[in-house]
Design a protein around this motif. Structure first.
Motif, PDB file in Angstrom:
ATOM      1  N   LEU A   1       3.986  -8.432-118.403  1.00  0.00           N
ATOM      2  CA  LEU A   1       3.074  -8.361-117.271  1.00  0.00           C
ATOM      3  C   LEU A   1       1.702  -8.625-117.460  1.00  0.00           C
ATOM      4  CD1 LEU A   1       3.060  -7.878-114.355  1.00  0.00           C
ATOM      5  CD2 LEU A   1       2.860  -5.455-114.851  1.00  0.00           C
ATOM      6  N   LEU A   2       0.828  -9.422-117.034  1.00  0.00           N
ATOM      7  CA  LEU A   2      -0.564  -9.662-116.806  1.00  0.00           C
ATOM      8  C   LEU A   2      -0.854  -8.663-115.687  1.00  0.00           C
ATOM      9  CD1 LEU A   2      -3.345 -10.517-117.686  1.00  0.00           C
ATOM     10  CD2 LEU A   2      -2.884 -12.727-116.611  1.00  0.00           C
TER      11      LEU A   2
ATOM     12  N   ALA B   1       8.501  -5.095-107.546  1.00  0.00           N
ATOM     13  CA  ALA B   1       8.520  -5.054-109.132  1.00  0.00           C
ATOM     14  C   ALA B   1      10.103  -5.094-109.665  1.00  0.00           C
ATOM     15  CB  ALA B   1       7.745  -3.744-109.134  1.00  0.00           C
ATOM     16  N   LYS B   2      10.839  -4.460-108.617  1.00  0.00           N
ATOM     17  CA  LYS B   2      12.116  -4.262-109.289  1.00  0.00           C
ATOM     18  C   LYS B   2      12.934  -5.658-109.193  1.00  0.00           C
ATOM     19  CE  LYS B   2      13.277   0.617-107.527  1.00  0.00           C
ATOM     20  NZ  LYS B   2      14.270   1.269-106.776  1.00  0.00           N
ATOM     21  N   VAL B   3      12.713  -6.372-108.312  1.00  0.00           N
ATOM     22  CA  VAL B   3      13.416  -7.754-108.111  1.00  0.00           C
ATOM     23  C   VAL B   3      12.908  -8.866-109.399  1.00  0.00           C
ATOM     24  CG1 VAL B   3      13.261  -9.952-106.604  1.00  0.00           C
ATOM     25  CG2 VAL B   3      13.621  -7.605-105.515  1.00  0.00           C
ATOM     26  N   LEU B   4      11.354  -8.745-109.449  1.00  0.00           N
ATOM     27  CA  LEU B   4      10.808  -9.588-110.861  1.00  0.00           C
ATOM     28  C   LEU B   4      11.329  -8.900-112.002  1.00  0.00           C
ATOM     29  CD1 LEU B   4       7.070 -10.144-109.583  1.00  0.00           C
ATOM     30  CD2 LEU B   4       9.263 -11.663-109.500  1.00  0.00           C
ATOM     31  N   ALA B   5      11.556  -7.804-112.118  1.00  0.00           N
ATOM     32  CA  ALA B   5      11.834  -7.216-113.587  1.00  0.00           C
ATOM     33  C   ALA B   5      13.343  -7.498-113.718  1.00  0.00           C
ATOM     34  CB  ALA B   5      11.726  -5.767-113.539  1.00  0.00           C
ATOM     35  N   SER B   6      14.114  -7.538-112.680  1.00  0.00           N
ATOM     36  CA  SER B   6      15.439  -8.060-112.629  1.00  0.00           C
ATOM     37  C   SER B   6      15.489  -9.479-113.315  1.00  0.00           C
ATOM     38  CB  SER B   6      16.210  -7.681-111.547  1.00  0.00           C
ATOM     39  OG  SER B   6      15.963  -8.857-110.630  1.00  0.00           O
ATOM     40  N   ARG B   7      14.517 -10.531-112.933  1.00  0.00           N
ATOM     41  CA  ARG B   7      14.632 -11.731-113.536  1.00  0.00           C
ATOM     42  C   ARG B   7      14.682 -11.869-115.210  1.00  0.00           C
ATOM     43  NH1 ARG B   7      10.613 -15.043-109.586  1.00  0.00           N
ATOM     44  NH2 ARG B   7      10.723 -16.470-111.338  1.00  0.00           N
ATOM     45  N   PHE B   8      14.145 -10.851-115.709  1.00  0.00           N
ATOM     46  CA  PHE B   8      13.901 -10.800-117.018  1.00  0.00           C
ATOM     47  C   PHE B   8      14.870  -9.686-117.823  1.00  0.00           C
ATOM     48  CE2 PHE B   8       9.992 -12.059-114.850  1.00  0.00           C
ATOM     49  CZ  PHE B   8       9.832 -13.339-115.201  1.00  0.00           C
ATOM     50  N   ALA B   9      16.021  -9.462-117.213  1.00  0.00           N
ATOM     51  CA  ALA B   9      16.735  -8.330-117.917  1.00  0.00           C
ATOM     52  C   ALA B   9      17.138  -8.994-119.206  1.00  0.00           C
ATOM     53  CB  ALA B   9      17.881  -8.019-116.907  1.00  0.00           C
ATOM     54  N   ALA B  10      17.403  -8.026-119.924  1.00  0.00           N
ATOM     55  CA  ALA B  10      17.801  -8.343-121.409  1.00  0.00           C
ATOM     56  C   ALA B  10      19.392  -8.717-121.412  1.00  0.00           C
ATOM     57  CB  ALA B  10      17.722  -7.095-122.327  1.00  0.00           C
TER      58      ALA B  10
ATOM     59  N   ALA C   1      -3.999   1.770-106.072  1.00  0.00           N
ATOM     60  CA  ALA C   1      -3.116   2.659-106.053  1.00  0.00           C
ATOM     61  C   ALA C   1      -1.942   1.921-105.967  1.00  0.00           C
ATOM     62  CB  ALA C   1      -3.276   3.485-104.732  1.00  0.00           C
ATOM     63  N   VAL C   2      -1.908   0.613-105.165  1.00  0.00           N
ATOM     64  CA  VAL C   2      -0.441   0.135-104.970  1.00  0.00           C
ATOM     65  C   VAL C   2      -0.242  -0.682-106.226  1.00  0.00           C
ATOM     66  CG1 VAL C   2       0.441  -1.763-103.810  1.00  0.00           C
ATOM     67  CG2 VAL C   2      -0.814  -0.208-102.477  1.00  0.00           C
ATOM     68  N   THR C   3      -1.121  -1.289-107.021  1.00  0.00           N
ATOM     69  CA  THR C   3      -0.669  -2.020-108.174  1.00  0.00           C
ATOM     70  C   THR C   3      -0.203  -0.943-109.262  1.00  0.00           C
ATOM     71  OG1 THR C   3      -3.102  -1.691-109.188  1.00  0.00           O
ATOM     72  CG2 THR C   3      -2.594  -3.981-108.152  1.00  0.00           C
ATOM     73  N   ALA C   4      -0.507   0.102-109.157  1.00  0.00           N
ATOM     74  CA  ALA C   4      -0.240   1.238-110.195  1.00  0.00           C
ATOM     75  C   ALA C   4       1.431   1.462-109.704  1.00  0.00           C
ATOM     76  CB  ALA C   4      -0.793   2.598-109.919  1.00  0.00           C
ATOM     77  N   THR C   5       1.641   1.521-108.355  1.00  0.00           N
ATOM     78  CA  THR C   5       2.905   1.646-107.962  1.00  0.00           C
ATOM     79  C   THR C   5       4.015   0.523-108.582  1.00  0.00           C
ATOM     80  OG1 THR C   5       2.554   3.057-106.099  1.00  0.00           O
ATOM     81  CG2 THR C   5       4.655   1.772-105.948  1.00  0.00           C
ATOM     82  N   PHE C   6       3.379  -0.470-108.450  1.00  0.00           N
ATOM     83  CA  PHE C   6       4.212  -1.801-109.013  1.00  0.00           C
ATOM     84  C   PHE C   6       4.609  -1.568-110.497  1.00  0.00           C
ATOM     85  CE2 PHE C   6       4.620  -5.836-111.139  1.00  0.00           C
ATOM     86  CZ  PHE C   6       5.484  -6.909-110.184  1.00  0.00           C
ATOM     87  N   ARG C   7       3.249  -1.362-111.183  1.00  0.00           N
ATOM     88  CA  ARG C   7       3.515  -1.347-112.795  1.00  0.00           C
ATOM     89  C   ARG C   7       4.260  -0.317-113.062  1.00  0.00           C
ATOM     90  NH1 ARG C   7      -1.796  -1.180-116.920  1.00  0.00           N
ATOM     91  NH2 ARG C   7      -0.865  -0.376-118.798  1.00  0.00           N
ATOM     92  N   LYS C   8       4.137   0.909-112.571  1.00  0.00           N
ATOM     93  CA  LYS C   8       5.071   1.945-113.028  1.00  0.00           C
ATOM     94  C   LYS C   8       6.697   1.518-112.806  1.00  0.00           C
ATOM     95  CE  LYS C   8       6.303   6.787-111.693  1.00  0.00           C
ATOM     96  NZ  LYS C   8       6.160   7.908-110.680  1.00  0.00           N
ATOM     97  N   GLU C   9       6.822   0.877-111.923  1.00  0.00           N
ATOM     98  CA  GLU C   9       8.230   0.446-111.464  1.00  0.00           C
ATOM     99  C   GLU C   9       8.462  -0.591-112.689  1.00  0.00           C
ATOM    100  OE1 GLU C   9      11.908   0.846-110.604  1.00  0.00           O
ATOM    101  OE2 GLU C   9      10.709   1.822-109.358  1.00  0.00           O
ATOM    102  N   TRP C  10       7.656  -1.482-112.718  1.00  0.00           N
ATOM    103  CA  TRP C  10       7.951  -2.420-113.614  1.00  0.00           C
ATOM    104  C   TRP C  10       8.209  -1.895-115.032  1.00  0.00           C
ATOM    105  CZ3 TRP C  10       8.116  -7.911-114.146  1.00  0.00           C
ATOM    106  CH2 TRP C  10       7.920  -8.635-115.215  1.00  0.00           C
ATOM    107  N   GLU C  11       7.491  -0.881-115.361  1.00  0.00           N
ATOM    108  CA  GLU C  11       7.486  -0.330-117.068  1.00  0.00           C
ATOM    109  C   GLU C  11       8.707   0.546-117.032  1.00  0.00           C
ATOM    110  OE1 GLU C  11       2.849  -0.092-118.489  1.00  0.00           O
ATOM    111  OE2 GLU C  11       3.507   1.455-117.170  1.00  0.00           O
ATOM    112  N   ALA C  12       9.262   0.935-115.904  1.00  0.00           N
ATOM    113  CA  ALA C  12      10.358   1.819-115.879  1.00  0.00           C
ATOM    114  C   ALA C  12      11.678   0.874-116.214  1.00  0.00           C
ATOM    115  CB  ALA C  12      10.685   2.316-114.571  1.00  0.00           C
ATOM    116  N   GLN C  13      11.664  -0.422-115.529  1.00  0.00           N
ATOM    117  CA  GLN C  13      12.601  -1.519-115.790  1.00  0.00           C
ATOM    118  C   GLN C  13      12.476  -1.990-117.432  1.00  0.00           C
ATOM    119  OE1 GLN C  13      15.090  -1.892-113.489  1.00  0.00           O
ATOM    120  NE2 GLN C  13      13.975  -0.340-112.460  1.00  0.00           N
TER     121      GLN C  13
END
Length: 217
Positions: free
Chosen positions: A4-5, A208-217, A21-33
């Protein structure tokens, strides 16, 4: 694992900035995934980029193998920034509205990474198809039908620069009326502002959840 950039450009730190604050919310969810993924982070206020100069601009039009040592040096920062963008599987940008448009620091980043014949100016660029989420915060209301709709040059510009030039798949999250709780003249808009803030955080987490799911292992 995906990369993620993440770029922030608000002059305000932490939660004092709606976009941060909102980018931090996105990043937190992305990193959780993707806890083992890579995040390339650029804070354009903490470490501002120089404006694009003539030497760096000219070097971008010279094939790499034909550049002089001086041109290679002039192009080095553009190479680094473009490389970060090219390596990214997804891009997250905080873009608050300042004087009806984006911060100059973010414009400087765009000037460096938009390289004709590489990241831009071709039918298929090196960044084509990369998903991007832009948090476009603004202190007032600039949506369709509002008195200041025609003053909105953040999403309109970034759609052209990120999608039209770089070929990114751009989505916007727009927290607005962010000054309602600090500007007495906007006191009647606090409820709408709070609703917009809550929706922006919800949208950021969901995207973030939707995008993270595109790169699921």
């Amino acid at each position: 694992m995906p990369t993620l950039l993440h770029i922030d450009s608000s002059v305000w730190p932490g939660d004092a900035s709606a976009s941060r604050a909102v980018t931090a919310t996105f990043r937190k969810e992305w990193e959780a995934q993707h806890p083992d993924g890579t995040v390339i982070y650029r804070d354009l206020v903490a470490e501002p980029l120089p404006h694009l100069d003539g030497a760096a601009a000219h070097a971008g039009f010279v094939p790499a193998d034909d550049r002089t040592p001086e041109q290679h040096d002039a192009f080095a920062l553009r190479e680094t920034l473009a490389g970060e963008l090219e390596r990214a599987d997804a891009v997250l940008i905080g873009a608050p509205m300042y004087n009806f448009t984006i911060p100059s620091t973010l414009k400087a980043w765009l000037d460096h990474v938009i390289i004709m014949g590489r990241t831009a100016g071709a039918e298929q660029t090196t960044t084509s198809g990369t998903p991007a989420v832009v948090v476009a915060s603004r202190g007032g209301g600039y949506g369709p039908g509002t008195p200041r709709e025609s003053f909105e040059f953040v999403t309109t510009y970034l759609d052209k620069a990120l999608n039209g030039a770089l070929g990114l798949e751009v989505e916007f999250v727009v927290p607005e009326l962010t000054l309602a709780r600090t500007n007495p003249a906007m006191a009647n808009l606090i409820e709408l502002a709070d609703a917009s803030k809550a929706k922006a955080h919800e949208d950021a987490a969901a995207k973030a959840k939707v995008l993270a799911s595109r790169f699921a292992a």
